[in-house]
Design an enzyme around this catalytic site. Sequence first.
Site, PDB file in Angstrom:
ATOM      1  N   HIS A   1       0.829  -1.200   0.000  1.00 32.79           N
ATOM      2  CA  HIS A   1       0.000   0.000   0.000  1.00 32.79           C
ATOM      3  C   HIS A   1       0.866   1.254   0.000  1.00 32.79           C
ATOM      4  CE1 HIS A   1      -4.048  -1.470   0.250  1.00 32.79           C
ATOM      5  NE2 HIS A   1      -3.766  -2.255   1.282  1.00 32.79           N
TER       6      HIS A   1
ATOM      7  N   CYS B   1      -0.230  -0.222  -4.308  1.00 31.86           N
ATOM      8  CA  CYS B   1      -1.635  -0.475  -4.567  1.00 31.86           C
ATOM      9  C   CYS B   1      -2.398   0.842  -4.626  1.00 31.86           C
ATOM     10  CB  CYS B   1      -2.192  -1.360  -3.453  1.00 31.86           C
ATOM     11  SG  CYS B   1      -3.922  -1.738  -3.671  1.00 31.86           S
TER      12      CYS B   1
END
Length: 176
Positions: A104, A156
């Site tokens: 992330h 992401c």
Amino acid sequence: MDGLVMFRRILCIALAVFSLAQWSSVLAVERRVALVIGNAKYKEAPLINPVNDARDLAEALRAMDFEVVQRENLDKRGFDVAVSDFARRLKERGGVGLFYYAGHGAQVKGENYLIPVSAAINSEADVEYEAVNAGRILRNMEQAGNGLNIVVLDACRNNPYRSWYRSETKGLARMD
């Protein structure tokens, strides 16, 4: 394994190898150091592919004579230690530096942050303290004085922090 997932992994590795092949004259004589991080085991919004992608890329880099430091599912402290160790190795050894991150990421006020698996982010203000500023990695690589540095951020685009994140911008900010 899902066909799309396999295609994504192969594409990621192929792009990295292609990028490195473009610099083959530099790579032929230079030492090579890489830090490869795959974060997937997030408490909120776990991911499936980052660890596998990182493993595949690390294997490809080792085959190209890179000294690879590979880390998975790092908390903030582990991330900080890995980045500091990478900076030290680059400075000591010189040559080519490569940083790869899968996991992330978030963009806050034009700055890119890489999110450790243990991050406790409840507001935009928490990001600065709970995440790792990608600019730190760039600065470390620049200060090492290498002939070539490569940074690949496979962050992401699905933001697990929608409750506080207001930006319409998807993905990370441009980095020079």
